[in-house]
Each structure stands twice: as structure tokens, then as C-alpha cells.
Design an enzyme around this catalytic site. Structure first.
Site, mmCIF file in Angstrom:
data_model
loop_
_atom_site.group_PDB
_atom_site.id
_atom_site.type_symbol
_atom_site.label_atom_id
_atom_site.label_comp_id
_atom_site.label_asym_id
_atom_site.label_seq_id
_atom_site.Cartn_x
_atom_site.Cartn_y
_atom_site.Cartn_z
ATOM 1 N N LYS A 105 48.276 -59.159 36.553
ATOM 2 C CA LYS A 105 49.307 -59.168 37.625
ATOM 3 C C LYS A 105 50.098 -60.219 37.637
ATOM 4 O O LYS A 105 51.096 -60.027 38.433
ATOM 5 C CB LYS A 105 47.926 -60.600 39.207
ATOM 6 C CG LYS A 105 47.761 -61.654 38.567
ATOM 7 C CD LYS A 105 46.767 -61.119 37.556
ATOM 8 C CE LYS A 105 45.601 -62.622 36.616
ATOM 9 N NZ LYS A 105 44.263 -62.871 36.652
ATOM 10 N N ASP A 201 48.746 -68.507 39.010
ATOM 11 C CA ASP A 201 47.806 -67.109 39.720
ATOM 12 C C ASP A 201 47.300 -66.685 40.856
ATOM 13 O O ASP A 201 47.972 -65.683 41.237
ATOM 14 C CB ASP A 201 46.524 -67.686 38.293
ATOM 15 C CG ASP A 201 45.606 -65.934 38.701
ATOM 16 O OD1 ASP A 201 45.970 -65.334 37.740
ATOM 17 O OD2 ASP A 201 44.670 -65.953 39.609
ATOM 18 N N LYS A 205 49.398 -64.307 42.778
ATOM 19 C CA LYS A 205 48.142 -62.461 43.514
ATOM 20 C C LYS A 205 48.692 -62.721 44.978
ATOM 21 O O LYS A 205 48.615 -61.101 46.057
ATOM 22 C CB LYS A 205 46.199 -63.056 43.882
ATOM 23 C CG LYS A 205 45.823 -63.075 42.213
ATOM 24 C CD LYS A 205 45.146 -63.659 41.632
ATOM 25 C CE LYS A 205 44.405 -63.612 40.202
ATOM 26 N NZ LYS A 205 42.613 -64.196 40.291
#
Ligand code: NAP
Ligand code: HSE
Length: 435
Positions: A105, A201, A205
Site C-alpha cells: 500500500k 499506514d 490505506k
């Protein structure tokens, strides 16, 4: 039976899980794909490292060229992390005619537009179900199953490591450092776990989901984000006393004047679905204009849940489904103008939890209430515990205030002013409260 040759690049936590599914359950994948998915090569950096899987002779290699130069390998699971060489390798593989499946990602959030545009130009496809929320099929759900809807909001727990850490601290009083190490040992964390705990993170996303759900071209680094790395166990305890749990929530809300995006530790009321998401589980609540609310829950990190999503993408690519959706959906295409603009974070409206060290003398509460009142912020509740012996000399005392709704701008200015009061002797902890 027909055969599709597959390669894996990167045989770490996820790559080894993918190899195990392909090798140990080849009959199952063949049944679901109508063809055999044959693992021909697995590329690593270090040939001598112990692997979490037994590979047939001749599969392991430390040369990416073995995959690029093999015209019989059509699909590659690109499972190395980071930006480079992952980006260059993906471009080279596509130039060599391979379709890609990836879980990376960070790479898609940073270079998605370039990679997806190049894939379209080359007639190749990129499948990335595993890049968001591990085993939960949220990419397919948002981009295909809910495509009759205008998505109105997304709200979720998108980082398994953070949720695992906060759950362990909350439920067992575990020490932050040792739970981070445990998350690494269990294969939940990124190679650099700072990306998990500082909100990076989850923001990456959320940026990917925002592309899919809203057509928004979002630079993940512009999403206002706070992680769980500064979370104080005292706040977990006060939250519990107030009937809440703290969760790292990623939120995208389509308002009239733009898209509100944020990642922040948030108090979520006990008994509501998001508050009950524990350990490395993820959850996402999607609100569509036709379907209404839909809730997804499942393991968002770890070897086999992530491998489950990767292998499903390998099957979809082997049978040609990915190529059709990739062509028609034009994910991340940078030749379309962004449909939604990011809204100014200062205008976000929400409730807040404040904790501050307050002088234990007359007028303190009045001074704090005065600042809040000047910014139009109404107090919903206050906690100040008397010490067990009723000692009036305990000074400063922790004061916890829950507010009614206020804008981020007003709450942030009020916080600064409260910190500058002579009766407040340290920083104010300010957390969101889910309404
Ligand atoms: P990992 O355990 O660190 O594995 C990475 C693998 O990539 C290693 O096998 C490494 O080889 C290989 N590699 C790195 N650089 C390479 C290079 N230049 N050439 C060849 N091989 C190279 O990472 P992971 O946890 O499996 O994660 C992989 C990707 O999936 C990341 O993008 C991550 O964000 C994503 N992801 C992970 C999870 C999870 O729960 N772990 C979930 C969803 C998505 P060596 O072993 O030889 O060093
Ligand atoms: N490190 C990530 C997490 C892996 O903990 O959620 C899944 O993307």
C-alpha cells in the site's frame, strides 16, 4: 488442466503465506480458477535465509531477471515492501508483459497514479486487494459490489498493529514497547513499525480507499493524522471509566463542500461495533446512498489473512477477471480530474476528550470553562478524582473534560489557550470522540 505460471517476488511474511497456499492447496486454487496456478519462481534477496515454507527444487532465486526473462510467467505477486526497488521492479515486470498482484500500500499510495497509468498503457493489470485491511475484501466491495452507490462515508480501523497494541494495553495493561515487539514477531508490523504506530499506514490505506470510493486524488501525506505512539495508558483508563475504548480511526466523510479525511486515536463508545474490534482485526463501516450502512470485520494483518487476499487476486488475474475490472474502472487514472477536494481540517466538527494537569485551587475550573466558552465549546462532563485520603494538597490534579461538538479549529485554539493558563501546568491531551 490448463496451467498459469506464477512468480512471487519477496518471500517474507506474506510471500511465504502465498507460497504455502499455492503449494499446499493447489487443488483448491485449481478448482476455483479452473486451471492450475503453478509457482515457478520465488525471488528473495538472501538465498541462505530460513524460509517459512518448503519450496520445490529450482523455485527459489535471488535474480529478478529469472522472472522478467521468462515469457511463460504471466502473473507476479510483488510482495516486497517499501518504495524502491519495489516501484522499478513493478514497472520492469509490466514492461516484460506480466500482470501484477501486490500488497504494497505504501507503494500504491505514493506512486499509484504512475504505476496504474503505465499498466493501462501497456495493457497490463494491477490487483491490490491485500493492500488494504488484509483479509477483508474491501477493495472489491467498494469498487465493484457497491458501485451502484455514491459512497457517503468510510470509517474504520485500518491498521492491525495499532489495534493489537492498543487492545493489549487496554485489556491486559501490557507495556507499549513489549507489545510493539510482539506485533513484529507475529508478522503484523511493517518492516519499519513506526509507519504502523504513527498513523502513516492507516493514512495510506485511507488514501487508496478514497480513490476508489470518491474518485478523489488524495496525497496521503496531506491527510491530518495522529498515531497511537504517544498514547498514555492513563487515557485508556479514563476512556474506560467514561464508557469508551480508544481506537485508531480512519475517517472519510463526503460533505457538501469537500471530503473530510483524518486518522486519529478516537474514543469509541463500548458496545458499538468499532469499539469491539480487538487485536489485529480491522473493521470498516461504509455508508452508501442506496445500500445504507455496511460493516466489514476481519483480520487486517498477518500472514494467512493477507495471503488469502493475494491468492484470490492471483486467481482473478489468472482467469482474466482482474484485467476486465482494471480496464473499465481505471483506478488511480491521472488523466481524470479529481472529483473531490480535501476539506480544510480546521473545519472538521467533532466531540473532544481533554485531559490536563490542573492546579488544585479555587478558580481553575472557572478559567478553563471560560476559555472553552469563548470558543463556543460546551462541556458535556468533567472528572476530577479526589485522592483516596481526600488530600486537598494533591496538586496538580488530572482533570478530564468531555466536550459537545466543536470545530477542530476552535478545539485546537482553546487547547493552546488552556495550556497558557497559569493554573494549568503541562500539555493538554486532546482526543476525538466518535459521535
Ligand atoms: P517482509 O516479511 O519484510 O518480506 C519482504 C520480502 O521482500 C522479504 O522476503 C525480502 O527478501 C524481499 N525483498 C525485499 N527487498 C528485495 C529485493 N530488492 N529483491 C528481492 N526481494 C526483496 O514483509 P511482509 O510483511 O511480507 O510485507 C510485504 C508487503 O506486504 C509490504 O508491502 C507490506 O506493507 C504488505 N502487507 C503486509 C501485511 C502483513 O500483515 N505483514 C499485510 C498487508 C500488506 P529477504 O527475505 O531475502 O530479505
Ligand atoms: N502493518 C499493517 C497493519 C499490515 O498492521 O495493518 C497490514 O496492512
Amino acid at each position: 488442466m490448463e496451467k498459469t505460471n506464477v512468480a512471487i517476488v519477496g518471500l517474507g511474511t506474506v510471500g511465504a503465506g502465498v507460497a504455502r497456499l499455492l503449494l499446499d492447496h493447489g487443488d483448491r486454487t485449481a478448482r476455483h480458477a479452473g486451471r492450475t496456478l503453478w509457482l515457478k519462481k520465488a525471488v528473495v534477496r538472501d538465498l541462505n535465509k530460513d524460509r517459512d515454507v518448503d519450496l520445490p527444487e529450482g523455485v527459489l532465486t535471488d535474480s529478478i531477471q529469472d522472472v522478467i526473462d521468462d515469457p511463460d510467467i504471466h502473473v507476479v505477486a510483488q510482495l516486497m515492501g517499501g518504495l524502491e526497488p519495489a516501484r522499478s521492479v513493478m514497472l520492469e515486470l509490466m514492461e516484460a508483459g506480466k500482470d501484477i498482484v501486490t500488497a504494497n500500500k505504501a507503494l500504491l499510495a505514493e506512486h499509484g497514479a504512475e504505476l496504474f497509468t503505465r499498466a493501462q498503457q501497456l495493457g497490463r493489470s494491477i490487483a491490490f486487494e491485500a493492500a488494504v485491511a488484509g483479509g477483508i475484501p474491501i477493495v472489491a466491495n467498494i469498487s465493484q459490489c457497491l458501485s451502484a452507490n455514491q459512497i457517503l462515508s468510510l470509517e474504520g480501523i485500518l491498521n492491525g498493529t495499532s489495534n493489537f497494541i492498543v487492545s493489549q494495553m487496554d485489556e491486559f495493561g501490557s507495556d507499549y514497547g513489549s507489545v510493539v515487539a510482539e506485533a513484529q514477531r507475529l508478522g503484523y508490523a511493517e518492516a519499519d513499525p513506526a509507519m504502523d504506530v504513527d498513523g502513516t499506514d492507516a493514512a495510506q490505506k485511507l488514501a487508496i480507499l478514497s480513490h476508489l470510493a470518491f474518485g478523489a486524488s488524495v496525497d496521503w501525506s496531506e491527510i491530518p493524522r495522529v498515531g497511537i505512539d504517544g498514547l498514555d495508558p492513563d487515557d485508556l483508563r479514563y476512556a474506560k471509566e467514561l464508557g469508551y475504548r480508544i481506537k485508531l480511526l480512519a475517517v472519510a466523510n463526503l460533505a457538501e463542500d469537500g471530503l473530510e479525511l483524518s486518522v486519529a486515536p478516537t474514543l469509541v463508545r463500548v458496545g458499538t461495533p468499532l469499539a469491539e474490534v480487538r487485536d489485529a482485526f480491522n473493521a470498516i463501516r461504509v455508508q452508501g446512498d442506496a445500500v445504507g450502512p455496511v460493516f466489514y470485520h476481519g483480520l487486517g494483518a498477518g500472514q494467512m489473512p493477507t495471503a488469502s487476499a493475494v491468492v484470490a487476486d492471483l486467481i482473478d488475474t489468472a482467469v482474466g477477471r482482474t484485467q476486465i475490472t482494471f480496464r473499465t474502472l481505471r483506478y488511480f487514472s491521472n488523466d481524470q480530474p479529481p472529483r473531490v477536494l480535501l476539506r480544510d481540517a480546521e473545519t472538521l466538527v467533532g466531540r473532544y476528550y481533554l485531559r490536563l494537569p490542573a492546579a488544585n485551587h479555587p478558580g481553575t475550573l472557572a478559567a478553563i470553562a471560560n476559555v472553552l466558552s469563548r470558543h463556543g465549546i460546551s462541556i458535556a462532563s468533567v472528572i476530577q478524582h479526589e485522592s483516596s485520603d481526600g488530600d486537598r494538597q494533591r496538586d496538580p490534579v488530572p482533570l478530564v473534560i468531555m466536550t459537545h461538538e466543536a470545530t477542530e479549529g476552535a478545539a485546537s485554539q482553546a487547547t493552546q489557550e488552556i495550556e497558557s493558563l497559569s493554573s494549568v501546568s503541562g500539555p493538554v491531551v486532546r482526543l476525538r470522540v466518535k459521535g
